[in-house]
Motif scaffolding. Structure first.
Motif, mmCIF file in Angstrom:
data_model
loop_
_atom_site.group_PDB
_atom_site.id
_atom_site.type_symbol
_atom_site.label_atom_id
_atom_site.label_comp_id
_atom_site.label_asym_id
_atom_site.label_seq_id
_atom_site.Cartn_x
_atom_site.Cartn_y
_atom_site.Cartn_z
ATOM 1 N N MET A 284 -111.746 91.131 20.783
ATOM 2 C CA MET A 284 -110.724 90.119 21.031
ATOM 3 C C MET A 284 -110.663 89.871 22.542
ATOM 4 S SD MET A 284 -106.907 90.265 19.655
ATOM 5 C CE MET A 284 -105.612 89.465 20.450
ATOM 6 N N SER A 285 -110.856 88.645 22.947
ATOM 7 C CA SER A 285 -110.829 88.358 24.379
ATOM 8 C C SER A 285 -109.585 87.546 24.741
ATOM 9 C CB SER A 285 -112.094 87.619 24.798
ATOM 10 O OG SER A 285 -111.923 86.244 24.794
ATOM 11 N N GLN A 286 -109.157 87.762 25.964
ATOM 12 C CA GLN A 286 -108.015 87.015 26.475
ATOM 13 C C GLN A 286 -108.496 86.094 27.578
ATOM 14 O OE1 GLN A 286 -105.235 89.958 27.878
ATOM 15 N NE2 GLN A 286 -104.109 89.912 25.950
ATOM 16 N N ASP A 287 -107.913 84.927 27.649
ATOM 17 C CA ASP A 287 -108.184 84.013 28.753
ATOM 18 C C ASP A 287 -107.207 84.303 29.872
ATOM 19 O OD1 ASP A 287 -110.248 82.603 27.475
ATOM 20 O OD2 ASP A 287 -108.790 81.350 26.433
ATOM 21 N N LYS A 288 -107.713 84.237 31.092
ATOM 22 C CA LYS A 288 -106.867 84.468 32.251
ATOM 23 C C LYS A 288 -106.815 83.190 33.073
ATOM 24 C CE LYS A 288 -108.399 87.486 35.208
ATOM 25 N NZ LYS A 288 -108.645 88.624 36.104
ATOM 26 N N LYS A 289 -105.626 82.745 33.372
ATOM 27 C CA LYS A 289 -105.426 81.569 34.211
ATOM 28 C C LYS A 289 -104.870 82.029 35.550
ATOM 29 C CE LYS A 289 -104.545 78.431 30.381
ATOM 30 N NZ LYS A 289 -105.377 79.141 29.483
ATOM 31 N N LYS A 290 -105.413 81.475 36.640
ATOM 32 C CA LYS A 290 -104.975 81.853 37.986
ATOM 33 C C LYS A 290 -104.486 80.620 38.725
ATOM 34 C CE LYS A 290 -108.409 85.427 38.801
ATOM 35 N NZ LYS A 290 -109.417 85.890 39.764
ATOM 36 N N ILE A 291 -103.472 80.812 39.528
ATOM 37 C CA ILE A 291 -103.021 79.768 40.439
ATOM 38 C C ILE A 291 -102.638 80.416 41.761
ATOM 39 C CG2 ILE A 291 -102.229 78.163 38.659
ATOM 40 C CD1 ILE A 291 -99.392 79.036 39.294
ATOM 41 N N PHE A 292 -102.671 79.632 42.800
ATOM 42 C CA PHE A 292 -102.234 80.077 44.115
ATOM 43 C C PHE A 292 -101.138 79.132 44.572
ATOM 44 C CE2 PHE A 292 -106.330 81.976 43.662
ATOM 45 C CZ PHE A 292 -106.239 83.179 44.339
ATOM 46 N N VAL A 293 -99.976 79.683 44.897
ATOM 47 C CA VAL A 293 -98.809 78.903 45.277
ATOM 48 C C VAL A 293 -98.545 79.116 46.763
ATOM 49 C CG1 VAL A 293 -96.355 78.516 44.854
ATOM 50 C CG2 VAL A 293 -97.842 79.188 42.970
ATOM 51 N N TYR A 294 -98.345 78.024 47.484
ATOM 52 C CA TYR A 294 -98.037 78.095 48.908
ATOM 53 C C TYR A 294 -96.853 79.024 49.121
ATOM 54 C CZ TYR A 294 -96.884 76.408 53.607
ATOM 55 O OH TYR A 294 -96.605 76.319 54.956
ATOM 56 N N ASP A 295 -96.997 79.953 50.051
ATOM 57 C CA ASP A 295 -96.011 81.021 50.246
ATOM 58 C C ASP A 295 -94.598 80.509 50.521
ATOM 59 O OD1 ASP A 295 -95.122 83.657 50.481
ATOM 60 O OD2 ASP A 295 -95.475 83.682 52.631
ATOM 61 N N GLU A 296 -94.461 79.377 51.171
ATOM 62 C CA GLU A 296 -93.127 78.869 51.500
ATOM 63 C C GLU A 296 -92.559 77.933 50.429
ATOM 64 O OE1 GLU A 296 -93.177 77.288 55.432
ATOM 65 O OE2 GLU A 296 -94.017 79.111 56.277
ATOM 66 N N ALA A 297 -93.278 77.751 49.340
ATOM 67 C CA ALA A 297 -92.839 76.840 48.279
ATOM 68 C C ALA A 297 -92.099 77.619 47.191
ATOM 69 C CB ALA A 297 -94.040 76.104 47.693
ATOM 70 N N THR A 298 -90.926 78.127 47.490
ATOM 71 C CA THR A 298 -90.205 78.979 46.545
ATOM 72 C C THR A 298 -89.766 78.230 45.286
ATOM 73 O OG1 THR A 298 -88.165 78.603 47.772
ATOM 74 C CG2 THR A 298 -89.387 80.593 48.286
ATOM 75 N N LYS A 299 -89.441 76.958 45.410
ATOM 76 C CA LYS A 299 -89.046 76.179 44.221
ATOM 77 C C LYS A 299 -90.219 76.059 43.256
ATOM 78 C CE LYS A 299 -87.231 71.749 42.723
ATOM 79 N NZ LYS A 299 -86.833 70.403 43.099
ATOM 80 N N LYS A 300 -91.412 75.790 43.773
ATOM 81 C CA LYS A 300 -92.602 75.670 42.925
ATOM 82 C C LYS A 300 -92.929 77.022 42.297
ATOM 83 C CE LYS A 300 -94.741 72.437 42.574
ATOM 84 N NZ LYS A 300 -94.624 71.351 41.605
ATOM 85 N N GLU A 301 -92.744 78.101 43.049
ATOM 86 C CA GLU A 301 -93.013 79.440 42.516
ATOM 87 C C GLU A 301 -92.096 79.731 41.330
ATOM 88 O OE1 GLU A 301 -92.691 84.100 43.841
ATOM 89 O OE2 GLU A 301 -92.616 82.568 45.383
ATOM 90 N N MET A 302 -90.837 79.335 41.412
ATOM 91 C CA MET A 302 -89.910 79.557 40.305
ATOM 92 C C MET A 302 -90.338 78.754 39.080
ATOM 93 S SD MET A 302 -86.131 79.946 42.013
ATOM 94 C CE MET A 302 -86.157 78.411 42.920
ATOM 95 N N GLU A 303 -90.880 77.557 39.286
ATOM 96 C CA GLU A 303 -91.328 76.738 38.159
ATOM 97 C C GLU A 303 -92.505 77.385 37.441
ATOM 98 O OE1 GLU A 303 -92.139 72.802 39.553
ATOM 99 O OE2 GLU A 303 -90.089 72.471 40.189
#
Length: 52
Positions: free
Chosen positions: A1-20
């Protein structure tokens, strides 16, 4: 059974986007220091992952 892994990089000062992306199921994995250079300035990004 394999799992897919999704990665994203969020700009460190973008706290609103990080919460989303937290609400979408992504979890913080670490901090990528000086990950991307834009207009001569290196910025830090938060590395986040989600397994599906």
């Amino acid at each position: 059974m394999s799992q897919d892994k999704k990665k994203i990089f969020v700009y460190d000062e973008a706290t609103k986007k990080e919460m989303e992306v937290d609400e979408c199921g992504f979890e913080p994995e670490g901090l990528a220091r000086k990950y991307l250079c834009i207009n001569g300035k290196w910025d830090d990004y938060i590395h986040m992952e989600m397994y599906t």
